[in-house]
Structure formats: structure tokens, C-alpha cells
Design a protein around this motif. Sequence first.
Motif, PDB file in Angstrom:
ATOM      1  N   HIS A 141       0.860  -1.178   0.000  1.00 16.38           N
ATOM      2  CA  HIS A 141       0.000   0.000   0.000  1.00 16.38           C
ATOM      3  C   HIS A 141       0.900   1.232   0.000  1.00 16.38           C
ATOM      4  CE1 HIS A 141      -3.320  -2.701   1.203  1.00 16.38           C
ATOM      5  NE2 HIS A 141      -4.104  -1.739   0.769  1.00 16.38           N
ATOM      6  N   GLN A 142       0.771   2.056  -1.025  1.00 14.62           N
ATOM      7  CA  GLN A 142       1.531   3.288  -1.140  1.00 14.62           C
ATOM      8  C   GLN A 142       0.559   4.450  -0.954  1.00 14.62           C
ATOM      9  OE1 GLN A 142       3.485   2.500  -5.021  1.00 14.62           O
ATOM     10  NE2 GLN A 142       5.350   2.240  -3.822  1.00 14.62           N
ATOM     11  N   PHE A 143       0.756   5.167   0.151  1.00 12.43           N
ATOM     12  CA  PHE A 143      -0.193   6.207   0.557  1.00 12.43           C
ATOM     13  C   PHE A 143      -1.618   5.630   0.573  1.00 12.43           C
ATOM     14  CE2 PHE A 143       3.534   8.595  -0.370  1.00 12.43           C
ATOM     15  CZ  PHE A 143       3.496   9.660   0.522  1.00 12.43           C
ATOM     16  N   ARG A 144      -1.702   4.385   1.047  1.00 16.82           N
ATOM     17  CA  ARG A 144      -2.932   3.624   1.282  1.00 16.82           C
ATOM     18  C   ARG A 144      -3.647   3.213   0.000  1.00 16.82           C
ATOM     19  NH1 ARG A 144      -4.964   6.019   7.169  1.00 16.82           N
ATOM     20  NH2 ARG A 144      -2.924   5.666   8.138  1.00 16.82           N
ATOM     21  N   HIS A 145      -2.960   3.244  -1.111  1.00 13.18           N
ATOM     22  CA  HIS A 145      -3.488   2.707  -2.357  1.00 13.18           C
ATOM     23  C   HIS A 145      -2.705   1.442  -2.692  1.00 13.18           C
ATOM     24  CE1 HIS A 145      -5.996   6.217  -3.147  1.00 13.18           C
ATOM     25  NE2 HIS A 145      -4.965   6.975  -2.810  1.00 13.18           N
ATOM     26  N   TYR A 146      -3.423   0.362  -2.935  1.00 18.03           N
ATOM     27  CA  TYR A 146      -2.746  -0.917  -3.151  1.00 18.03           C
ATOM     28  C   TYR A 146      -2.050  -0.948  -4.499  1.00 18.03           C
ATOM     29  CZ  TYR A 146      -1.767  -5.855  -2.746  1.00 18.03           C
ATOM     30  OH  TYR A 146      -1.119  -7.060  -2.634  1.00 18.03           O
TER      31      TYR A 146
ATOM     32  N   VAL B  68      11.115  12.220  11.051  1.00 21.42           N
ATOM     33  CA  VAL B  68       9.987  12.024  10.144  1.00 21.42           C
ATOM     34  C   VAL B  68      10.475  11.171   8.980  1.00 21.42           C
ATOM     35  CG1 VAL B  68       8.144  13.154   8.856  1.00 21.42           C
ATOM     36  CG2 VAL B  68       9.225  14.356  10.769  1.00 21.42           C
ATOM     37  N   HIS B  69       9.959   9.951   8.881  1.00 21.22           N
ATOM     38  CA  HIS B  69      10.429   9.016   7.858  1.00 21.22           C
ATOM     39  C   HIS B  69      10.085   9.501   6.457  1.00 21.22           C
ATOM     40  CE1 HIS B  69      10.554   5.436   5.299  1.00 21.22           C
ATOM     41  NE2 HIS B  69      11.351   4.878   6.187  1.00 21.22           N
ATOM     42  N   GLY B  70       8.866   9.951   6.269  1.00 21.37           N
ATOM     43  CA  GLY B  70       8.477  10.518   4.990  1.00 21.37           C
ATOM     44  C   GLY B  70       7.594   9.616   4.159  1.00 21.37           C
ATOM     45  N   VAL B  71       7.919   8.315   4.081  1.00 17.89           N
ATOM     46  CA  VAL B  71       7.159   7.416   3.206  1.00 17.89           C
ATOM     47  C   VAL B  71       6.903   6.100   3.938  1.00 17.89           C
ATOM     48  CG1 VAL B  71       6.997   6.377   0.917  1.00 17.89           C
ATOM     49  CG2 VAL B  71       8.304   8.471   1.209  1.00 17.89           C
ATOM     50  N   LEU B  72       5.870   6.087   4.767  1.00 16.40           N
ATOM     51  CA  LEU B  72       5.582   4.908   5.581  1.00 16.40           C
ATOM     52  C   LEU B  72       4.598   3.988   4.869  1.00 16.40           C
ATOM     53  CD1 LEU B  72       5.466   6.331   9.210  1.00 16.40           C
ATOM     54  CD2 LEU B  72       7.250   4.970   8.103  1.00 16.40           C
TER      55      LEU B  72
ATOM     56  N   TYR C 247       7.774  16.057  -0.144  1.00 15.40           N
ATOM     57  CA  TYR C 247       7.083  17.161  -0.816  1.00 15.40           C
ATOM     58  C   TYR C 247       5.800  16.695  -1.493  1.00 15.40           C
ATOM     59  CZ  TYR C 247       9.007  15.329  -5.220  1.00 15.40           C
ATOM     60  OH  TYR C 247       9.324  14.523  -6.282  1.00 15.40           O
ATOM     61  N   PHE C 248       5.699  15.395  -1.787  1.00 16.40           N
ATOM     62  CA  PHE C 248       4.513  14.863  -2.465  1.00 16.40           C
ATOM     63  C   PHE C 248       3.461  14.348  -1.491  1.00 16.40           C
ATOM     64  CE2 PHE C 248       8.160  11.950  -2.606  1.00 16.40           C
ATOM     65  CZ  PHE C 248       7.709  10.899  -1.824  1.00 16.40           C
ATOM     66  N   ASP C 249       3.692  14.477  -0.192  1.00 19.35           N
ATOM     67  CA  ASP C 249       2.704  14.074   0.811  1.00 19.35           C
ATOM     68  C   ASP C 249       1.749  15.244   1.046  1.00 19.35           C
ATOM     69  OD1 ASP C 249       1.248  12.942   2.835  1.00 19.35           O
ATOM     70  OD2 ASP C 249       2.913  12.759   4.252  1.00 19.35           O
ATOM     71  N   HIS C 250       0.888  15.491   0.074  1.00 19.90           N
ATOM     72  CA  HIS C 250       0.064  16.692   0.092  1.00 19.90           C
ATOM     73  C   HIS C 250      -0.970  16.681   1.217  1.00 19.90           C
ATOM     74  CE1 HIS C 250       1.939  17.700  -3.698  1.00 19.90           C
ATOM     75  NE2 HIS C 250       1.511  16.579  -4.239  1.00 19.90           N
ATOM     76  N   SER C 251      -1.418  15.508   1.627  1.00 17.65           N
ATOM     77  CA  SER C 251      -2.431  15.426   2.681  1.00 17.65           C
ATOM     78  C   SER C 251      -1.827  15.338   4.075  1.00 17.65           C
ATOM     79  CB  SER C 251      -3.333  14.215   2.441  1.00 17.65           C
ATOM     80  OG  SER C 251      -2.606  13.004   2.623  1.00 17.65           O
ATOM     81  N   GLY C 252      -0.505  15.235   4.173  1.00 20.20           N
ATOM     82  CA  GLY C 252       0.132  15.083   5.474  1.00 20.20           C
ATOM     83  C   GLY C 252      -0.104  13.717   6.094  1.00 20.20           C
ATOM     84  N   LEU C 253      -0.336  12.699   5.258  1.00 19.48           N
ATOM     85  CA  LEU C 253      -0.623  11.359   5.773  1.00 19.48           C
ATOM     86  C   LEU C 253       0.497  10.847   6.664  1.00 19.48           C
ATOM     87  CD1 LEU C 253      -2.506   8.865   5.710  1.00 19.48           C
ATOM     88  CD2 LEU C 253      -1.193   8.072   3.719  1.00 19.48           C
ATOM     89  N   TYR C 254       1.745  11.133   6.296  1.00 25.13           N
ATOM     90  CA  TYR C 254       2.889  10.636   7.050  1.00 25.13           C
ATOM     91  C   TYR C 254       3.613  11.757   7.793  1.00 25.13           C
ATOM     92  CZ  TYR C 254       2.141   6.475   4.152  1.00 25.13           C
ATOM     93  OH  TYR C 254       1.594   5.369   3.526  1.00 25.13           O
ATOM     94  N   ALA C 255       2.848  12.749   8.226  1.00 29.47           N
ATOM     95  CA  ALA C 255       3.411  13.830   9.031  1.00 29.47           C
ATOM     96  C   ALA C 255       3.952  13.284  10.347  1.00 29.47           C
ATOM     97  CB  ALA C 255       2.352  14.898   9.305  1.00 29.47           C
ATOM     98  N   TYR C 256       4.801  14.061  10.991  1.00 32.79           N
ATOM     99  CA  TYR C 256       5.460  13.616  12.234  1.00 32.79           C
ATOM    100  C   TYR C 256       4.469  13.022  13.219  1.00 32.79           C
ATOM    101  CZ  TYR C 256       7.629  14.057  16.856  1.00 32.79           C
ATOM    102  OH  TYR C 256       8.086  13.822  18.115  1.00 32.79           O
ATOM    103  N   ASP C 257       3.410  13.749  13.560  1.00 29.96           N
ATOM    104  CA  ASP C 257       2.505  13.311  14.615  1.00 29.96           C
ATOM    105  C   ASP C 257       1.571  12.195  14.165  1.00 29.96           C
ATOM    106  OD1 ASP C 257       2.388  13.941  17.310  1.00 29.96           O
ATOM    107  OD2 ASP C 257       0.498  15.035  17.121  1.00 29.96           O
ATOM    108  N   ARG C 258       1.516  11.917  12.877  1.00 33.91           N
ATOM    109  CA  ARG C 258       0.631  10.875  12.365  1.00 33.91           C
ATOM    110  C   ARG C 258       1.373   9.558  12.126  1.00 33.91           C
ATOM    111  NH1 ARG C 258      -3.078  13.334   7.629  1.00 33.91           N
ATOM    112  NH2 ARG C 258      -4.196  11.369   7.993  1.00 33.91           N
ATOM    113  N   GLN C 259       2.668   9.527  12.439  1.00 35.46           N
ATOM    114  CA  GLN C 259       3.439   8.310  12.189  1.00 35.46           C
ATOM    115  C   GLN C 259       2.938   7.104  12.992  1.00 35.46           C
ATOM    116  OE1 GLN C 259       7.849   9.470  10.731  1.00 35.46           O
ATOM    117  NE2 GLN C 259       7.388  10.240  12.779  1.00 35.46           N
ATOM    118  N   PRO C 260       2.595   7.255  14.286  1.00 37.16           N
ATOM    119  CA  PRO C 260       2.072   6.084  14.993  1.00 37.16           C
ATOM    120  C   PRO C 260       0.797   5.532  14.362  1.00 37.16           C
ATOM    121  CG  PRO C 260       2.751   7.785  16.537  1.00 37.16           C
ATOM    122  CD  PRO C 260       2.791   8.414  15.184  1.00 37.16           C
TER     123      PRO C 260
END
Length: 459
Positions: A79-84, A243-247, A278-291
Motif C-alpha cells: 500500500h503506497q499512501f494507502r493505495h494498493y 519524520v520518515h516521509g514514506v511509511l 514534498y509529495f505528501d500533500h495530505s500530510g498522511l505521514y506527518a510527524y505526529d501521524r506516524q504512529p
Amino acid sequence: MQAMPYRPAPLLSQSGLDLFDPVAAANFPQTILRYRNTRAAHSIGLETVSDADWVGYFGRFQPLPDNQPQPLALRYHGHQFRHYNPDLGDGRGFLFAQMYDDADRLLDLGTKGSGTTPYSRGGDGRLTLKGGVREVLATAMLEALGVPTSKSLSLIETGEALMRGDEPSPTRSSVLVRLSHSHIRFGTFERLAYLNDVATMRALVDFIRAHYYPDKANAAELFDAVVSNTARLAARWMAAGFVHGVLNTDNMNITGESFDYGPYRFLPRYQPDFTAAYFDHSGLYAYDRQPDAVLWNLGQLGRCLTLITEPEPLIASLNAFSDRYQSELEQAICARLGVIPTGNDAPLVAAFFKLAQELRFDGSFEGLIYDAMTGRFTTSPRAASYQGADFDSFKSLLNGYPRDRPERLPHPRLQQPDPETLLYEEIEAIWTQIAVEDDWSLFNAKLVAIDVWREALAL
């Protein structure tokens, strides 16, 4: 330091598991050794390898003695940015070798930038030199800060001009070899679930239990251990301000070790919504959203395992993630602040993050941690910022804790006014000196400084 024995163990290639394809490495026009990790090489018995042989192994990929006869590109989905995406796999890397380290752990030598494979999806299979430099720095700093991470073993410049859309091109090329505790990703299981390959999934679980979790009796117990280790990893990222960036699920492995550093960042100051990509436009993998991202990924792994085991214990393990993460976060923050956890550490951790958010100057995240650990609030260059109710509350709580290993504090590095950091501007300055003048002095000096920092912190 006594030399360690080299103990080859090409177990995955001998397993009979249908998880990989034999591939060939690229034939690079040049092989210029830019970095070799002597300490990591020592741990696997390769410290005494000459530079010429090193380049032969890790630039030309001549097989290591008694190891895999050929590199293996692993198959996986994700799943890349939650798209399979079922069109993944090792597209610019491969598993080169396996061996045991000095702690009797089975480790993998994996590559990045080693050429095209059946999974390259039209890409060139290469790694920019800047990308290699960034990953070497990232792994060194994360290790210093106590984060379970892959280690960069080797970086070799390969003499090609690469075209990239996200940096000035043409740009220089490299091949990286990383030392990891398992190459098996969550996406490996996703592929098997997608194919409904029950037999291979059962065999893969047995392989993982045998070589990484020998005390786990079945798939449910294995999953529970992966949940715990991944909760620990997420907590350590947060305590490191990383911040990993691409979880994506293909960037998480079954031993709970961080790896594959593309658009990562260390926080200059506490920003919950800070993103590294830079391509994480929705902030899906932002620092506080990593857990939350990690928990979602664990959910995908658990879903795959329902192919071979009942869902109830898997759900129970997922439901336990939040408590395990919170416990790991409290321990990780206490370790970084230099105090011994008491078992009632949530107020201290909450006060730390509240104060960290209040301090808005660049460098405040690491600066606050460093000043708390060394007890240097009044003499710190940041002293003027330490005032107000949030600071008073944090300091009062901190003063109620026993100090953890106070014998570390006389270390010369901890007598300096500022912590070691690895911020974006520092990395850019290092790269600019390499790109413009082919001057590696800043890069080498930074690695020495990070190693001293690791020794001083001893996390």
C-alpha cells in the motif's frame, strides 16, 4: 578489538520459498569507494577486507565466500499512501548476502541503486550519489539516537549521469549496501495474500519464526511480537524528532527496524504536522501521524495473516498497539531526557511535548532534550526561552526523577553548549561541497561527530 569471524548464512536463498528472482548487478563504468562502515563490518567479520576486495564485493557484486551465488530481487506488493499496488518488488536493489553478526542475529546485505530488475517498472535501477549520502547520514544519526535502524555498510560512486525530476540533473550516481535485520517486508505478506498462496505464507511464517522469533509458536504469536517491535520503532522515531516521509507497507519489515531513507527529515522544532515528503500533500505521514500510519500498516499485515490463522488474536494484538506505543514512548522520552522511568511517566512526557510546542525557535526540539539531559537550563544558549508556566511545570516534573547514568555527563561532547543535529540545511551544505568541489571533508567530519555523539549518549 578482536576480529570477528565471518559466518555466512544464505538461508533465504536455500529456503525453497517462492519469494524472489535471481538477478544480475549493473556493470558500472566506475567504482569509487566513498564510505565503508568499519564498525558494522567488524560486527559481521568483514572488517579486514581490503579496499580492492571491498569494491569487488560491494561495487561489482562478486559473491562473498560461501554465500549467495547470485543476487536475489525480492517480490512484494504494498500500500503506497494507502493505495494498493501489486506492481512492486525490489526495483533498484536486491538481497546480496546473509550472515550472522556478533550478537548471533541473522543479517541481510541489501542494496540500493544496483541496477534494473524485473520490478524496475521502467526505472533505471540507479541511486543518486546525493541519495546515498543522505542515507549514510540518516542511519548514523538514527543509531546514535537509539532508533532501531538498518546500517549503511558501503557507498560507492558509480560514474553515471542520472536524470531526476526532483534535483538538478544530470547528477552523480552511487550504489549503497545496507546491513539490515531482515529484508522481509509487510508487502511480502500482502503479495502472498493477493495470490491466495496459503502454502507459501505458512512456510514464510515458519521461516521467520525459526530465524527471527524462535520463541514464538505460531503466526498469532509472531504477529503479536511484530506489533510490539513496531510500536517500539514508532516511539523511537518520535523521541528522535524524526519524520520518515514514506511509511508505505513495503517500507516496513517484520523485525521492527527502520530502513529505506528517501525524503526524511529531523524536526528543527516541534511541529506535529511537519511532513518530510514534498509529495505528501495530505500530510498522511506527518510527524505526529506516524504512529497511526504504523498501526494502519500493521492492520494490513494482520489482514494477510487471516489467510492462515484465526482473526481474534490478531485483532487483540492490534488493539494492544496504542498502550504498547504509549509505554514505549514514555521510556524513549525518559531515556532521551536522561532520567529513569518510574512507571508513571505520562505527565512528564505530556509536559515535554507541550513545552516543545511552545518553544518556536529552530533547533528547539533537540535543544530542549539536550538541556534537560545535561541539566543546563540556566547556562544554555537557549536559556532565555526557558520561562513561563509550561517550562516551570516540565522542570518541576523532571526534577522529581532519578538521573539515568549521570556518569555520562562529564563526557567532553556533553560539555559543549549545543547538541549534535542533522537538519536539512546541514545535509544540503554537505552535499553542496561534494557536488561543487568534490570535497568530502564535511561529510567525513559529520560522520565522526555523529559517532562521538553516539558514544556520549550511549542510548
